[in-house]
Design a protein around this motif. Sequence first.
Motif, PDB file in Angstrom:
ATOM      1  N   ASP A  92     -11.165   1.910  -8.638  1.00  0.00           N
ATOM      2  CA  ASP A  92     -10.469   2.977  -7.930  1.00  0.00           C
ATOM      3  C   ASP A  92      -9.347   3.484  -8.840  1.00  0.00           C
ATOM      4  OD1 ASP A  92      -8.771   4.541  -6.365  1.00  0.00           O
ATOM      5  OD2 ASP A  92      -9.135   3.367  -4.557  1.00  0.00           O
ATOM      6  N   GLU A 147       0.836  -1.195   0.000  1.00  0.00           N
ATOM      7  CA  GLU A 147       0.000   0.000   0.000  1.00  0.00           C
ATOM      8  C   GLU A 147       0.875   1.251   0.000  1.00  0.00           C
ATOM      9  OE1 GLU A 147      -4.031  -1.002   2.314  1.00  0.00           O
ATOM     10  OE2 GLU A 147      -2.247  -1.437   3.484  1.00  0.00           O
ATOM     11  N   TYR A 148       0.543   2.185  -0.884  1.00  0.00           N
ATOM     12  CA  TYR A 148       1.372   3.375  -1.054  1.00  0.00           C
ATOM     13  C   TYR A 148       1.495   4.191   0.231  1.00  0.00           C
ATOM     14  CZ  TYR A 148       0.331   2.181  -5.905  1.00  0.00           C
ATOM     15  OH  TYR A 148       0.191   1.502  -7.101  1.00  0.00           O
ATOM     16  N   LEU A 205      -6.732   4.916  -8.339  1.00  0.00           N
ATOM     17  CA  LEU A 205      -5.399   4.705  -7.785  1.00  0.00           C
ATOM     18  C   LEU A 205      -4.865   3.321  -8.129  1.00  0.00           C
ATOM     19  CD1 LEU A 205      -3.181   5.932  -5.983  1.00  0.00           C
ATOM     20  CD2 LEU A 205      -4.338   4.918  -4.007  1.00  0.00           C
ATOM     21  N   TYR A 206      -5.784   2.348  -8.319  1.00  0.00           N
ATOM     22  CA  TYR A 206      -5.360   0.962  -8.505  1.00  0.00           C
ATOM     23  C   TYR A 206      -5.769   0.367  -9.843  1.00  0.00           C
ATOM     24  CZ  TYR A 206      -4.736   1.424  -3.478  1.00  0.00           C
ATOM     25  OH  TYR A 206      -4.353   1.858  -2.244  1.00  0.00           O
TER      26      TYR A 206
END
Length: 231
Positions: free
Chosen positions: A136, A102-103, A138-139
């Motif tokens: 999402d 996870e970032y 982001l992903y």
Amino acid sequence: MPSESWEGAYYDSNCDTAADIANGLCDAKLTAWAGYFKNWAGSDKWAYLAPMPEVNGGSWVVYGSDGPTFIQAFIKIRTIFEAAGVPDSAVRWVFAPNGWNEYAYPSKQFENYYPGDNYVDVVSFSAYNFGGCNTDPLYESWDTFEEGYKPYLDRMRAMAPSKPIFISQIGTVNVADADDADPNQTKSAWVSDTFSKLADYPAVRGIIYFNKVKSGEFGSGPCPNSRLSHL
């Protein structure tokens, strides 16, 4: 893996985390398990063992921990096996984190979990291409070999240059990322390209393909609750 609630009557709430193992709460169970393994192995069998895979992952890993705790737990398991008389020839110890972390938690990079060359025989990692299934932004991404595997392979080579590498979990969906202009977003093209490049990568010695229909992982969207494409 440590104990989990799905085990029903066998579930042990005092032995369900990496911290429990590190702190000795699982010693009796681990000793018993080592004894069973020793009896199974006899004089001519051996197996790869990967304690707590994907331990650096996200919320899906109920036994997840920080790096020092995992390292202590990993060494504890190996030490108990040795004390139980399991011969070194019967086990190949595998470090099997998740490639991605996870970032928001850079401390979960797998290098921070590595027990060290003296305790590990094989290094490995899990990585998937979830394509357009995760909506999402982001992903959501169609991850090619260059995006989803080579960075982790390069990091593992730098971390443990003398160790063979396994891809402990690999798979792909067949759902393209609509925002990606790549015309080759099909499962067959991905497998052909990714596997040929893995075969050419130095030190890669094994690949375990995860082939399962999963449901409900991403909720609504291109991979609805009723079906998630074959991974």
